[in-house]
Design an enzyme around this catalytic site. Structure first.
Site, PDB file in Angstrom:
ATOM      1  N   HIS A  14       0.860  -1.193   0.000  1.00  0.00           N
ATOM      2  CA  HIS A  14       0.000   0.000   0.000  1.00  0.00           C
ATOM      3  C   HIS A  14       0.888   1.232   0.000  1.00  0.00           C
ATOM      4  O   HIS A  14       2.114   1.141   0.097  1.00  0.00           O
ATOM      5  CB  HIS A  14      -0.966  -0.004   1.187  1.00  0.00           C
ATOM      6  CG  HIS A  14      -0.325   0.045   2.535  1.00  0.00           C
ATOM      7  ND1 HIS A  14       0.446  -0.989   3.046  1.00  0.00           N
ATOM      8  CD2 HIS A  14      -0.359   0.990   3.519  1.00  0.00           C
ATOM      9  CE1 HIS A  14       0.857  -0.680   4.258  1.00  0.00           C
ATOM     10  NE2 HIS A  14       0.394   0.520   4.569  1.00  0.00           N
ATOM     11  N   HIS A  49       1.317   3.895   1.985  1.00  0.00           N
ATOM     12  CA  HIS A  49       1.811   4.620   3.159  1.00  0.00           C
ATOM     13  C   HIS A  49       3.334   4.674   3.128  1.00  0.00           C
ATOM     14  O   HIS A  49       3.998   3.731   2.703  1.00  0.00           O
ATOM     15  CB  HIS A  49       1.328   3.954   4.451  1.00  0.00           C
ATOM     16  CG  HIS A  49      -0.040   4.388   4.871  1.00  0.00           C
ATOM     17  ND1 HIS A  49      -0.859   3.620   5.668  1.00  0.00           N
ATOM     18  CD2 HIS A  49      -0.736   5.540   4.609  1.00  0.00           C
ATOM     19  CE1 HIS A  49      -1.997   4.274   5.891  1.00  0.00           C
ATOM     20  NE2 HIS A  49      -1.950   5.430   5.259  1.00  0.00           N
ATOM     21  N   ASP A  61       5.772   4.379   5.236  1.00  0.00           N
ATOM     22  CA  ASP A  61       6.652   3.407   5.886  1.00  0.00           C
ATOM     23  C   ASP A  61       6.776   2.108   5.098  1.00  0.00           C
ATOM     24  O   ASP A  61       7.528   1.212   5.480  1.00  0.00           O
ATOM     25  CB  ASP A  61       6.187   3.128   7.325  1.00  0.00           C
ATOM     26  CG  ASP A  61       4.754   2.635   7.420  1.00  0.00           C
ATOM     27  OD1 ASP A  61       3.940   3.008   6.569  1.00  0.00           O
ATOM     28  OD2 ASP A  61       4.444   1.871   8.360  1.00  0.00           O
ATOM     29  N   HIS A  62       6.062   2.021   3.982  1.00  0.00           N
ATOM     30  CA  HIS A  62       6.163   0.853   3.106  1.00  0.00           C
ATOM     31  C   HIS A  62       6.669   1.244   1.720  1.00  0.00           C
ATOM     32  O   HIS A  62       6.780   0.377   0.851  1.00  0.00           O
ATOM     33  CB  HIS A  62       4.794   0.175   2.967  1.00  0.00           C
ATOM     34  CG  HIS A  62       4.273  -0.372   4.257  1.00  0.00           C
ATOM     35  ND1 HIS A  62       4.247  -1.717   4.542  1.00  0.00           N
ATOM     36  CD2 HIS A  62       3.772   0.250   5.357  1.00  0.00           C
ATOM     37  CE1 HIS A  62       3.750  -1.902   5.755  1.00  0.00           C
ATOM     38  NE2 HIS A  62       3.456  -0.717   6.269  1.00  0.00           N
ATOM     39  N   HIS A 112      -7.670  -1.668   5.497  1.00  0.00           N
ATOM     40  CA  HIS A 112      -6.781  -0.735   6.184  1.00  0.00           C
ATOM     41  C   HIS A 112      -7.354   0.654   5.997  1.00  0.00           C
ATOM     42  O   HIS A 112      -8.439   0.826   5.421  1.00  0.00           O
ATOM     43  CB  HIS A 112      -5.371  -0.867   5.603  1.00  0.00           C
ATOM     44  CG  HIS A 112      -4.316  -0.096   6.334  1.00  0.00           C
ATOM     45  ND1 HIS A 112      -4.208  -0.077   7.703  1.00  0.00           N
ATOM     46  CD2 HIS A 112      -3.304   0.710   5.874  1.00  0.00           C
ATOM     47  CE1 HIS A 112      -3.190   0.684   8.058  1.00  0.00           C
ATOM     48  NE2 HIS A 112      -2.628   1.178   6.978  1.00  0.00           N
ATOM     49  N   ASP A 114      -0.528  -3.880   5.783  1.00  0.00           N
ATOM     50  CA  ASP A 114      -1.215  -3.379   6.972  1.00  0.00           C
ATOM     51  C   ASP A 114      -2.706  -3.698   6.878  1.00  0.00           C
ATOM     52  O   ASP A 114      -3.344  -3.464   5.842  1.00  0.00           O
ATOM     53  CB  ASP A 114      -1.028  -1.867   7.093  1.00  0.00           C
ATOM     54  CG  ASP A 114       0.380  -1.499   7.523  1.00  0.00           C
ATOM     55  OD1 ASP A 114       1.237  -2.398   7.589  1.00  0.00           O
ATOM     56  OD2 ASP A 114       0.622  -0.302   7.774  1.00  0.00           O
ATOM     57  N   HIS A 118       5.906  -5.696  11.881  1.00  0.00           N
ATOM     58  CA  HIS A 118       5.231  -4.395  11.897  1.00  0.00           C
ATOM     59  C   HIS A 118       4.814  -4.019  13.321  1.00  0.00           C
ATOM     60  O   HIS A 118       3.645  -3.840  13.632  1.00  0.00           O
ATOM     61  CB  HIS A 118       4.012  -4.413  10.965  1.00  0.00           C
ATOM     62  CG  HIS A 118       3.533  -3.039  10.568  1.00  0.00           C
ATOM     63  ND1 HIS A 118       2.568  -2.371  11.287  1.00  0.00           N
ATOM     64  CD2 HIS A 118       3.864  -2.234   9.544  1.00  0.00           C
ATOM     65  CE1 HIS A 118       2.327  -1.207  10.701  1.00  0.00           C
ATOM     66  NE2 HIS A 118       3.110  -1.092   9.639  1.00  0.00           N
TER      67      HIS A 118
END
Length: 362
Positions: free
Chosen positions: A61, A63, A65-66, A181, A251, A309
């Protein structure tokens, strides 16, 4: 086949834990990367993985942090190539909007690559859209103007059963499913092809087949002729080795839409952001607890559950003098308790730079 965890933190990196990035390394050395958070290329250099063996990248996805480590990783891979590799194509798969992100990061920074890349986008299903999704622009508005090293990619649409058929090749098939999510998120299911059984070398010698290329032809499923006799592979090969199945979920607070495609996974990699006492907070932010991850592992009949995570409130190891307070051990214990009635599934709490083999079923 093994999983290498480059980053296991949620949200942002800490002094001792990087954000989400997981490698799947095949027996022939090929590497597929799943997510690429900030600092992933630094973690990659600390690991046993060879950057030049990365051939596919999957983003669950959008976001940060990914995702924030991806442009830097592409540039580093290019800088480490001594010369242009015009025959190498790096494939990237991820949600709608990823193509624009990669293109604009590379274009605005005037970054040229020594290889070609392609971004295949998973188109968002109607049920995945959050209420404010259309306030965020994800479409390309460049009239099809590609980055100089970019090749036009596919738009992958889910079928009537809610499955995205990402790709299929001789060695493996990859499917994707929706994971609930705060923004559209996916999980990827990698199913390895079955492998030929072991050659009966003694029998081959008795039949007069000399060691060498003919062994390879037989193992590949081709019959061969020796001294006027036809030798069928089935007569000199043992039972096929069942391919392994690995599910990596992005997530999520609910991966139930992935149950069908992830059934009987040998390994399920599932987030465990917060402990059970903070379940309401986890759900509010679209995340899971260890007990939720364990329940999903049981639902799909997985053999091994790997947690990752983690929130920054959990240290990787217990602090001396304070027991296991606020450590990953607490999350692991909760998952183990939730799996106490399941003899067929074990659980592991991953850590940065940890390597975990994916074993074949007996």
């Amino acid at each position: 086949m093994e999983l290498i965890f480059l980053g296991t933190a949620s949200c942002y990196p800490t002094a001792d834990r990087s954000v989400s990035c997981t490698l799947l390394r095949f027996e022939d050395g090929r590497i597929w990367m799943f997510d690429c958070g900030e600092g992933s290329q630094v973690q990659l250099q600390k690991s046993s993985a060879k950057p030049g063996r990365i051939e596919k990248i999957f983003i669950t996805h959008l976001h940060g942090d990914h995702l924030f480590g991806l442009p830097g990783l592409l540039c580093t891979l290019s800088n480490n190539m001594s010369e242009s590799k015009s025959d190498f194509l790096l494939e990237i798969f991820g949600p709608h909007g990823l193509r624009r992100y990669v293109r604009e990061c590379l274009s605005l920074s005037r970054s040229m690559l020594n290889f070609s890349y392609v971004v295949h986008e998973l188109m968002i299903a109607q049920h995945q859209y959050p209420d404010d999704w259309h306030d965020w622009k994800v479409d390309n508005d460049d009239n099809g103007c590609l980055h100089p090293q970019e090749i036009g990619g596919r738009s992958i649409v889910c079928d009537d059963s809610g499955v995205w058929e990402v790709f299929s090749e001789q060695s493996a098939t990859v499917l994707a499913g929706a994971a609930l999510h705060s923004i559209p998120s996916f999980g990827f299911v990698v199913t390895e092809a079955d492998s030929p059984g072991r050659l009966d070398v003694e029998k081959l010698k008795q039949l007069g087949v000399p060691p060498g290329p003919l062994y390879g032809r037989i193992k590949a499923g081709h019959s061969v002729e020796i001294n006027g006799n036809t030798i069928e592979p089935s007569s000199v090969l043992g039972p096929k080795k069942k391919g392994r199945k690995v599910t990596i979920v992005g997530d999520t607070c609910d991966a139930s839409r992935m149950k069908k495609i992830s059934q009987n996974s040998d390994v399920i990699v599932h987030e465990a952001t917060l402990e059970e006492a903070l379940r309401d907070k986890a759900l509010e932010n679209g995340h899971s607890t260890p007990a939720m991850a364990a329940q999903f592992a049981k639902d799909i009949g997985a053999r091994v559950l790997i947690l990752y995570h983690y929130s920054q409130r959990y240290r990787q190891t217990a602090d001396d003098g304070e027991g296991d307070m606020d450590s990953v051990a607490k999350l692991l214990a909760e998952a183990e308790a939730a799996l106490s009635d399941c003899d067929s599934c074990s659980v592991v709490a991953s850590g940065d730079l940890m390597e975990i083999p994916v074993k074949r079923r007996e």
